[in-house]
Scaffold this motif. Structure first.
Motif, PDB file in Angstrom:
ATOM      1  N   VAL B 112       0.835  -1.201   0.000  1.00  0.00           N
ATOM      2  CA  VAL B 112       0.000   0.000   0.000  1.00  0.00           C
ATOM      3  C   VAL B 112       0.870   1.251   0.000  1.00  0.00           C
ATOM      4  O   VAL B 112       0.618   2.201  -0.749  1.00  0.00           O
ATOM      5  CB  VAL B 112      -0.933   0.006   1.225  1.00  0.00           C
ATOM      6  CG1 VAL B 112      -1.728   1.302   1.282  1.00  0.00           C
ATOM      7  CG2 VAL B 112      -1.865  -1.193   1.190  1.00  0.00           C
ATOM      8  N   LEU B 115       2.423   1.762  -3.453  1.00  0.00           N
ATOM      9  CA  LEU B 115       1.437   2.222  -4.436  1.00  0.00           C
ATOM     10  C   LEU B 115       1.078   3.687  -4.199  1.00  0.00           C
ATOM     11  O   LEU B 115       0.908   4.463  -5.135  1.00  0.00           O
ATOM     12  CB  LEU B 115       0.184   1.341  -4.378  1.00  0.00           C
ATOM     13  CG  LEU B 115       0.371  -0.080  -4.935  1.00  0.00           C
ATOM     14  CD1 LEU B 115      -0.879  -0.927  -4.692  1.00  0.00           C
ATOM     15  CD2 LEU B 115       0.705  -0.048  -6.423  1.00  0.00           C
ATOM     16  N   LYS B 116       0.974   4.054  -2.936  1.00  0.00           N
ATOM     17  CA  LYS B 116       0.669   5.456  -2.634  1.00  0.00           C
ATOM     18  C   LYS B 116       1.775   6.370  -3.117  1.00  0.00           C
ATOM     19  O   LYS B 116       1.517   7.465  -3.645  1.00  0.00           O
ATOM     20  CB  LYS B 116       0.473   5.630  -1.118  1.00  0.00           C
ATOM     21  CG  LYS B 116      -0.925   5.258  -0.648  1.00  0.00           C
ATOM     22  CD  LYS B 116      -1.122   5.572   0.836  1.00  0.00           C
ATOM     23  CE  LYS B 116      -2.536   5.194   1.276  1.00  0.00           C
ATOM     24  NZ  LYS B 116      -2.674   5.221   2.759  1.00  0.00           N
ATOM     25  N   SER B 119       1.485   6.825  -6.740  1.00  0.00           N
ATOM     26  CA  SER B 119       0.373   7.706  -7.064  1.00  0.00           C
ATOM     27  C   SER B 119       0.762   9.169  -6.884  1.00  0.00           C
ATOM     28  O   SER B 119       0.397  10.040  -7.688  1.00  0.00           O
ATOM     29  CB  SER B 119      -0.828   7.356  -6.174  1.00  0.00           C
ATOM     30  OG  SER B 119      -1.958   8.103  -6.562  1.00  0.00           O
ATOM     31  N   ILE B 190      -6.316   1.748  -4.452  1.00  0.00           N
ATOM     32  CA  ILE B 190      -5.454   1.555  -3.286  1.00  0.00           C
ATOM     33  C   ILE B 190      -6.286   1.306  -2.032  1.00  0.00           C
ATOM     34  O   ILE B 190      -5.986   0.419  -1.229  1.00  0.00           O
ATOM     35  CB  ILE B 190      -4.538   2.782  -3.085  1.00  0.00           C
ATOM     36  CG1 ILE B 190      -3.572   2.917  -4.266  1.00  0.00           C
ATOM     37  CG2 ILE B 190      -3.755   2.675  -1.792  1.00  0.00           C
ATOM     38  CD1 ILE B 190      -2.719   4.170  -4.229  1.00  0.00           C
ATOM     39  N   SER B 194      -6.218  -2.018   0.229  1.00  0.00           N
ATOM     40  CA  SER B 194      -5.812  -1.958   1.631  1.00  0.00           C
ATOM     41  C   SER B 194      -6.890  -2.521   2.547  1.00  0.00           C
ATOM     42  O   SER B 194      -6.597  -2.986   3.643  1.00  0.00           O
ATOM     43  CB  SER B 194      -5.475  -0.519   2.025  1.00  0.00           C
ATOM     44  OG  SER B 194      -6.655   0.260   2.022  1.00  0.00           O
TER      45      SER B 194
END
Lengths: 220, 220
Positions: B112, B115-116, B119, B190, B194
């Motif tokens: 997570v 991926l954040k 982003s 996301i 999560s």
DNA sequence: TCATAGATACTGTGATCACAGTTATCTTAT
DNA sequence: ATAAGATAACTGTGATCACAGTATCTATGA
């Protein structure tokens, strides 16, 4: 032999694609076993080509993961672990299922006719103990269903997965004595397709497709 | 640049794979446009390699349908019809969806987090109008989700499909003014991941994946 | 007897040349 | 001015050689 019937790649124009097609067939029919090494020069000599077309064919197959090639080491037929094989069959089943579901909605009479004829040929080959021919026609059977979905992208990926499971199917078939589970399975698939029962077609194809999976099962 | 971050093929050992990787990246970032011809000698000259590694790279990409190559004619970036493009996006969505569904069940905190961060980088690139970087990171975002499913077969096929949609995404992005639909979309994905909500994750990925599809839609 | 070092026979990779088919350009004839 | 035809500049394909790693087998050491 029925070799010429197999419609592989369009480019039969160059030597490289010839080698490519022939090796693909050998993967399907079990002429190449898991782990078997493939030497460029040896093959070149065998086919009476130069090394050039052979190396391109091998690289191409390697790029599709139908072969593996480490640096400066001989190309090989992948020798998958049970877990890897299982994952391979999993994806194949998914794509074959999707193909069958779409195919069932587009099926024509000639399609059913053709599939039935293939099923007959397979039965014939089986009774003659001609595993090579049997496996080749099994590929044609599945391949034809992919093509019915009329999505070339899907078709090519499903074919690729089939090729990669080829050596494992060939190996698995020998442990199968002479029960003809496959015949019932294929007849059921043909029936479901002819009745345009897309849900059932998907289910049966997925089962048939993972027929080999159970031989190497270790749960994904 | 972040080029080196992209984990393509293992074989960075030989020149051929270098060319292969670089061309793949160019397909993703929109440096190569649909229909654009690629000459072996021209590229060889550009990279200061001989023709040999380049031709192998091109053939390899062609074998994955990331390029097309007719006999004795220059290799080209595929110039798909709307219908073909649509079918491509369809299969990609299916495979991305499957990946996301599995990924949601295996997601870890670090996933997570990563991926954040991606982003965020995308948002940054977007605001700087750096479409190349934006597209590259978008690939990394999707690619990472494939990898989370921990099925290399699935991963590689999904990546291949992404590459092939690359030139179309790049083209589509320019018509997108500055609305940041993608940001909301990715944040949603996301969040679903999560929360281990696999059904929602699949749905959202499928929508995001066919984001480009609608640009070329003609119904499958 | 067993282990280890070295030689030898492999392996893929890259460079370079010759060839043949394709595409584009320019000239020539109508 | 336009169209047709020749020519020149491209295109990928195949063959062959040199090279550098890898594996295998043998001989030599303890």
């Amino acid at each position: 032999m029925v070799v010429q019937n197999i419609k592989f790649h369009p480019n039969s124009s160059n030597l490289s694609s010839n080698v490519y097609s022939q090796l693909r067939l050998k993967l399907i029919t079990g002429d190449l076993k898991p782990g078997e090494p493939l030497s460029i020069r040896r093959l070149a000599n065998e086919y009476n080509y130069s090394a050039m077309p052979v190396r391109e064919a091998l690289r191409q197959l390697a790029s599709e993961d139908a072969l593996v090639g480490a640096a400066k080491k001989a190309y090989r037929v992948p020798d998958l672990s049970s877990e890897e094989a299982s994952k391979l069959f999993y994806v194949r089943a998914a794509l074959e299922g999707a193909s069958a579901e779409i195919a069932a909605k587009k099926v024509l009479k000639k399609d059913v006719k053709y599939l039935k004829s293939l099923s007959l040929s397979m039965d014939f080959a089986w009774k003659k103990n001609d595993s090579s021919s049997f496996l080749e026609q099994n590929f044609l059977f599945h391949s034809y269903i992919y093509s019915m979905a009329q999505n070339p992208v899907l078709e090519r990926m499903a074919e690729n997965l089939y090729i990669r499971t080829g050596p494992w199917l060939a190996q698995g078939i020998k442990n199968l004595s002479n029960s003809n589970v496959w015949e019932k399975s294929h007849d059921g698939i043909i029936k479901a397709l002819s009745e345009k029962n897309s849900v059932l077609a998907r289910k049966l194809i997925e089962e048939d497709s993972s027929w080999g999976k159970q031989l190497y099962q270790t749960d994904v």
